[in-house]
Motif scaffolding. Structure first.
Motif, short mmCIF file in Angstrom:
data_model
loop_
_atom_site.label_atom_id
_atom_site.label_comp_id
_atom_site.label_asym_id
_atom_site.label_seq_id
_atom_site.Cartn_x
_atom_site.Cartn_y
_atom_site.Cartn_z
N GLY A 110 0.80 -1.22 0.00
CA GLY A 110 0.00 0.00 0.00
C GLY A 110 0.83 1.26 0.00
N ASP A 111 2.15 1.13 -0.15
CA ASP A 111 3.06 2.27 -0.10
C ASP A 111 3.53 2.68 -1.49
OD1 ASP A 111 3.13 2.44 2.80
OD2 ASP A 111 4.32 0.61 2.76
N THR A 112 4.30 3.76 -1.57
CA THR A 112 4.84 4.24 -2.84
C THR A 112 6.00 3.36 -3.28
OG1 THR A 112 4.19 6.52 -2.36
CG2 THR A 112 5.91 6.19 -4.02
N ILE A 113 5.99 2.99 -4.55
CA ILE A 113 7.01 2.10 -5.11
C ILE A 113 7.82 2.85 -6.15
CG2 ILE A 113 7.44 -0.11 -6.23
CD1 ILE A 113 5.96 -0.31 -3.53
N HIS A 114 9.13 2.69 -6.12
CA HIS A 114 10.01 3.32 -7.10
C HIS A 114 10.88 2.28 -7.80
CE1 HIS A 114 9.57 6.94 -4.34
NE2 HIS A 114 9.22 7.43 -5.51
N LEU A 115 11.18 2.56 -9.06
CA LEU A 115 12.21 1.85 -9.83
C LEU A 115 13.15 2.91 -10.36
CD1 LEU A 115 13.36 -0.68 -11.41
CD2 LEU A 115 11.81 0.01 -13.27
N ALA A 116 14.45 2.71 -10.16
CA ALA A 116 15.41 3.73 -10.56
C ALA A 116 16.71 3.10 -11.06
CB ALA A 116 15.71 4.67 -9.39
N ARG A 118 21.03 4.23 -12.14
CA ARG A 118 22.09 5.21 -11.91
C ARG A 118 22.35 6.01 -13.18
NH1 ARG A 118 28.16 4.22 -9.32
NH2 ARG A 118 28.85 6.41 -9.52
N ASP A 119 22.47 7.31 -13.05
CA ASP A 119 22.84 8.20 -14.15
C ASP A 119 23.96 9.10 -13.64
OD1 ASP A 119 22.96 9.57 -16.51
OD2 ASP A 119 21.15 10.76 -16.16
N ASN A 120 25.20 8.66 -13.87
CA ASN A 120 26.38 9.34 -13.34
C ASN A 120 26.31 9.39 -11.81
OD1 ASN A 120 27.58 9.84 -15.91
ND2 ASN A 120 26.12 11.49 -16.23
N ASP A 121 26.23 10.58 -11.22
CA ASP A 121 26.22 10.69 -9.76
C ASP A 121 24.81 10.82 -9.19
OD1 ASP A 121 28.94 10.63 -9.92
OD2 ASP A 121 29.24 12.76 -9.55
N GLU A 122 23.82 10.51 -10.02
CA GLU A 122 22.44 10.71 -9.60
C GLU A 122 21.60 9.45 -9.81
OE1 GLU A 122 21.52 15.38 -10.40
OE2 GLU A 122 21.72 14.12 -12.20
N VAL A 123 20.46 9.45 -9.15
CA VAL A 123 19.41 8.45 -9.36
C VAL A 123 18.45 9.00 -10.40
CG1 VAL A 123 17.34 7.45 -8.33
CG2 VAL A 123 19.51 7.36 -7.11
N LEU A 124 18.10 8.18 -11.37
CA LEU A 124 17.09 8.55 -12.36
C LEU A 124 15.89 7.63 -12.15
CD1 LEU A 124 16.02 9.99 -14.91
CD2 LEU A 124 17.24 8.25 -16.26
N TYR A 125 14.72 8.21 -11.85
CA TYR A 125 13.53 7.42 -11.59
C TYR A 125 12.85 7.02 -12.90
CZ TYR A 125 13.95 8.62 -6.68
OH TYR A 125 14.41 8.74 -5.38
N GLY A 151 17.35 6.03 -0.82
CA GLY A 151 17.39 4.60 -0.58
C GLY A 151 17.77 3.83 -1.83
N VAL A 152 17.10 4.15 -2.97
CA VAL A 152 17.44 3.45 -4.22
C VAL A 152 18.88 3.75 -4.62
CG1 VAL A 152 15.15 3.09 -5.20
CG2 VAL A 152 16.28 5.31 -5.48
N GLY A 153 19.33 4.97 -4.34
CA GLY A 153 20.72 5.30 -4.67
C GLY A 153 21.71 4.47 -3.88
N LYS A 154 21.46 4.31 -2.60
CA LYS A 154 22.35 3.48 -1.78
C LYS A 154 22.33 2.03 -2.27
CE LYS A 154 21.67 6.22 2.45
NZ LYS A 154 20.46 6.99 2.07
N SER A 231 12.34 0.41 -4.51
CA SER A 231 12.14 0.79 -3.11
C SER A 231 10.67 0.88 -2.78
CB SER A 231 12.82 2.14 -2.81
OG SER A 231 12.16 3.20 -3.47
N VAL A 232 10.38 0.76 -1.49
CA VAL A 232 9.06 1.00 -0.92
C VAL A 232 9.21 2.16 0.04
CG1 VAL A 232 7.23 0.06 0.53
CG2 VAL A 232 8.38 -1.42 -1.12
N SER A 233 8.41 3.21 -0.14
CA SER A 233 8.55 4.43 0.65
C SER A 233 7.24 4.82 1.31
CB SER A 233 9.03 5.59 -0.23
OG SER A 233 10.22 5.27 -0.91
#
Length: 280
Positions: A110-116, A118-125, A151-154, A231-233
């Motif tokens: 029931g929480d927010t879900i992300h898929l991301a 890596r794009d150089n030094d950043e997370v791209l969702y 979290g996804v970045g780590k 991730s689940v946020s």
């Protein structure tokens, strides 16, 4: 030593056996080679078929480039499989492959879900499924955030070395001090990352956005390298530290299932773990 005579393909004009059974046997030969069978004797033992039939199947597969024969080694997977693998990956983009498992995780939590990625030094969702609890997060598809602060970045950095962690922490580390102990300096960040790398998942403890916590896990491809993260946020009232710990198996399970779609072989210890929740 490999028996060279047993590896020599038959006349290219020789007709291959026909029928569904032959197709299944041919696929079994490919799988046996993928599992380490290198000569005809071992192939026969793996697929349980007569030597002459196995030889003919293997020869046809060599002829069509699904297998190849290396001197002193024996049968190995051929270039045609590499070509098909890349075509299969391009035909089904990561977000498309992942979507059923993301939907399953969204339904489960029931929480927010992300898929991301890596794009150089950043997370791209690449994908976001909003939660059902009425909260809004600033993340969106196409949005970028610092790797070390999310979290996804780590999770994307679990295989990286400590100098890379330090460099990324310096340019875009956690922007708050809400993690347990209240310290967000390099030493504290390094200790957290060491723990995450050892355990195979990562947390966001309000590091990037006030009151937002998340549980993240890496997605791997056939090379075993990390190519994405999920991730689940949720907000602190819905995401206690106890609940975060409870959600780790489900998040890791979904990540492993997506990884399997990309050709990653799930380690036996992970697949045999009792009580692993299904994410779909």
């Amino acid at each position: 030593m490999t028996d060279a005579s047993s590896l020599t393909p038959l006349d290219p004009d020789a007709a291959a056996p026909a029928g569904t059974q032959t197709l299944m046997r041919g696929l079994a030969v490919v799988q046996a080679v993928a599992d380490g069978a290198r000569d005809l004797k071992e192939l026969c033992a793996r697929i349980g078929v007569a030597r002459s039939t196995t030889h003919r199947l293997a020869s046809c597969l060599v002829q069509e480039r699904y297998l190849r024969v290396l001197p002193g080694v024996g049968y190995v997977l051929g270039p045609k499989l590499i070509e098909l693998g890349f075509q299969a990956r391009e035909a089904f983009p990561l977000a498309t492959l992942a979507r059923p498992y993301l939907d399953g995780l969204a339904e489960l939590t029931g929480d927010t879900i992300h898929l991301a990625v890596r794009d150089n030094d950043e997370v791209l969702y690449l994908e976001k499924i909003p939660g059902k609890k009425g909260l809004e997060m600033r993340s969106r598809v196409g949005h970028r955030m610092p790797l070390a602060a999310t979290g996804v970045g780590k999770a994307l950095l679990l295989d990286a070395d400590e100098p890379q962690w330090k460099a990324l922490h310096r340019v875009g580390g956690p922007v708050s001090s809400r993690a347990p102990g209240g310290q967000q300096g390099w030493e504290a960040f390094r200790e957290r990352m060491r723990g995450y790398a050892a355990q195979g998942y990562a947390f966001d403890l309000e590091d990037n956005e006030p009151s937002i916590r998340c549980v993240a896990a890496p997605v791997r491809d056939a090379s075993s390298g990390i190519v994405a993260a999920i991730s689940v946020s949720s907000t602190v009232p819905y995401m206690s530290l106890e609940r975060m710990d409870e959600m780790v198996p489900a998040v890791r399970d979904a990540a492993m299932r997506i990884s399997a779609e990309l050709g990653w072989i799930i380690p036996a210890a992970a697949s045999a773990r009792p009580g692993r929740p299904a994410a779909s």
